[in-house]
Design a protein around this motif. Structure first.
Motif, PDB file in Angstrom:
ATOM      1  N   SER A  16       0.839  -1.196   0.000  1.00 10.91           N
ATOM      2  CA  SER A  16       0.000   0.000   0.000  1.00 10.91           C
ATOM      3  C   SER A  16       0.874   1.247   0.000  1.00 10.91           C
ATOM      4  O   SER A  16       2.041   1.206   0.397  1.00 10.91           O
ATOM      5  CB  SER A  16      -0.937   0.010   1.216  1.00 10.91           C
ATOM      6  N   LYS A  18       0.780   5.223   1.375  1.00 12.31           N
ATOM      7  CA  LYS A  18       0.078   6.062   2.341  1.00 12.31           C
ATOM      8  C   LYS A  18       0.613   7.485   2.279  1.00 12.31           C
ATOM      9  O   LYS A  18       1.825   7.692   2.172  1.00 12.31           O
ATOM     10  CB  LYS A  18       0.228   5.498   3.750  1.00 12.31           C
ATOM     11  N   ASN A  36      -4.714   6.366   1.484  1.00 12.08           N
ATOM     12  CA  ASN A  36      -4.239   4.989   1.644  1.00 12.08           C
ATOM     13  C   ASN A  36      -4.801   4.154   0.506  1.00 12.08           C
ATOM     14  O   ASN A  36      -5.983   3.825   0.498  1.00 12.08           O
ATOM     15  CB  ASN A  36      -4.673   4.435   3.003  1.00 12.08           C
ATOM     16  N   GLU A  37      -3.954   3.829  -0.470  1.00 11.51           N
ATOM     17  CA  GLU A  37      -4.380   3.100  -1.652  1.00 11.51           C
ATOM     18  C   GLU A  37      -3.472   1.895  -1.887  1.00 11.51           C
ATOM     19  O   GLU A  37      -2.315   1.885  -1.457  1.00 11.51           O
ATOM     20  CB  GLU A  37      -4.328   4.015  -2.884  1.00 11.51           C
ATOM     21  N   THR A  60      -3.267   7.952  -4.339  1.00 13.25           N
ATOM     22  CA  THR A  60      -3.141   8.169  -2.897  1.00 13.25           C
ATOM     23  C   THR A  60      -3.202   9.649  -2.560  1.00 13.25           C
ATOM     24  O   THR A  60      -3.893  10.063  -1.620  1.00 13.25           O
ATOM     25  CB  THR A  60      -1.821   7.573  -2.380  1.00 13.25           C
TER      26      THR A  60
END
Length: 448
Positions: A16, A18, A36-37, A60
């Motif tokens: 991820s 962030k 957050n992706e 993100t």
């Protein structure tokens, strides 16, 4: 809301990405937005596809902008620890006019001499940490500006990284449409911000257990003294679960998060849960004990290799024990497993910010706090190797001193519970020197 009051920490992870947006008002830092992706283009903490990584970063940042209401133009980026080197360095310049007070330009010149000698072409400076300045025969000076003398010296450590890795980070972030305020080794930012003053002083091991890799770092005398990487992390636990239970990676990740326990001795065999097995129409029952054994087997390998690296560096036995961060650190009973492996006190760091109370947010928050806590001297030094870093204002900095310097070649450096991330914001950056001959730990040369 002034742009200068906004800081954005960008954590480019394997699983991820962030982004933490924070605002500083009257010395107080507040988180005002989070992105957050899922990550893309990143393998084992390293960017391997710039275009995919840039797209994931942009998503993100878009999310963080929406939540914070702030247009993000620049970020503080965490660098992976791969092939990071920490070396001693020193530099000296002659001050042409002894009547003139030392200013920012002198700081920059002596910093240049400390990093310019024989820096390999394939490496790039990430940070220069001044341990002390010397003016003529006077040492132990934290900030020499405003003083006078004939000779200015700097003793410190220079952190460098591979140009390839750093270039890929820069390129991906730039393609995402923002500039870079600072590049910071993740472990350095975390060590400076999530550890207490005593933990930084006497020595603490920081283990960042991420999705793609696991990092071991040693913070001692308020400095990053050692860092190394194991190229396995939470993804490998997920793959093991998928392989042994014959389930998809997506289901394996869900099972790990919902039912996983790090220490098999703490698991209960009677506790069962359903697993979607590939090729079968009905879910199969799996017990908690079996899952814990799968998880513990992989963690034993990761922690065991990190222990071997730390043992070889004579870094075990630190008074501050071990602090765990990263997404894997959220797994129940991991602290107990690590304590048994290392034979040391272990605690998990959990940020105390609302909505971010998970170890995976530690780095993004640490990057923000690291940036807000830099002293003016640190900022001046960063301008030597970071073209985007702003130079602090100072009335006498207009006079530039030519470099008529001599260089000294560097020698290689070889409770569960939330802590307040921002409580250490005004911590002094140059702690007093410890008497080396009175220190009882047997560190290698790079700890001295």
């Amino acid at each position: 809301m002034n742009e200068s009051d906004i800081y954005v920490g960008l954590d480019i992870g394997t699983t991820s990405i962030k982004a933490i947006v924070a605002q500083t008002i009257d010395g107080q830092t507040n988180v005002i937005g989070v992105g957050n992706e899922p990550s893309a283009g990143v393998s084992r903490g390293i960017i391997v596809d710039i275009e995919k990584a840039a797209q994931a970063i942009r998503k993100t940042l878009d999310q963080a902008e929406t939540k914070s209401g702030v247009e993000i133009s620049s970020v503080v980026v965490g660098l992976p620890a791969d092939l990071i080197s920490i070396d001693r360095c020193s530099g000296m310049i002659s001050l042409q006019d002894q009547a003139n007070e030392i200013d920012n330009q002198d700081i920059m010149e002596v910093a240049r001499t400390a990093i310019s000698n024989n820096l390999p072409q394939e490496r790039e400076v990430v940070n220069l940490i001044p341990e002390e300045f010397k003016i003529d025969d006077f040492d132990g000076i934290a900030d020499p500006r405003g003083m006078v003398g004939s000779r200015l010296e700097l003793e410190g450590r220079v952190i460098t990284g591979p140009k390839t890795i750093i270039h890929n980070v820069r390129k991906a972030v730039t393609k995402a449409g923002v500039t870079i305020d600072q590049l910071v080794v993740g472990a350095e930012a975390e060590g400076k911000t999530i550890l207490s003053d005593s933990e930084q002083d006497f020595g603490t091991i920081l283990l960042d257990l991420g999705g793609g890799q696991s990092t071991a770092a040693v913070i001692h005398d308020h400095e990053l003294k050692y860092i190394d990487v194991d190229h396995e992390g939470g993804q490998y636990i997920t793959k093991d679960i998928s392989s042994v239970l014959n389930t998809s990676l997506k289901d394996a990740e869900s099972i790990k998060r919902e039912y996983g326990i790090a220490d098999a001795q703490a698991a209960v065999a009677d506790n069962e849960f359903p697993v979607e097995v590939v090729g079968q129409s009905q879910p199969q029952k799996v017990n908690e004990k079996l899952l814990a054994e799968i998880i513990e087997a992989r963690l034993d390998q990761i922690l065991g290799r990190l222990k071997d690296k730390l043992t070889a560096a004579n870094a075990l036995g630190m008074p501050g024990g071990i602090v765990l961060t990263g997404g894997v650190a959220s797994m129940p009973k991991l602290a107990e497993l690590a304590a048994n492996t290392f034979g040391m006190n272990v605690r998990v760091y959990i940020p105390d910010k609302m909505g971010l109370r998970h170890p995976s947010f530690a780095l993004g928050l640490a990057l923000v706090n690291y940036a807000t806590g830099l002293s003016e001297v640190d900022q001046v030094i960063r301008t030597v190797f970071s073209v985007d870093a702003p130079l602090p204002s100072q009335a006498d900095q207009a006079v530039e001193q030519p470099a008529t310097d001599q260089y000294q070649a560097p020698t290689p450096a070889e409770e569960e519970g939330g802590l307040s991330l921002f409580s250490r914001r005004k911590q002094p950056k140059e702690p007093k020197q410890r008497k080396k001959d009175g220190f009882n730990f047997s560190f290698k040369n790079f700890f001295e």
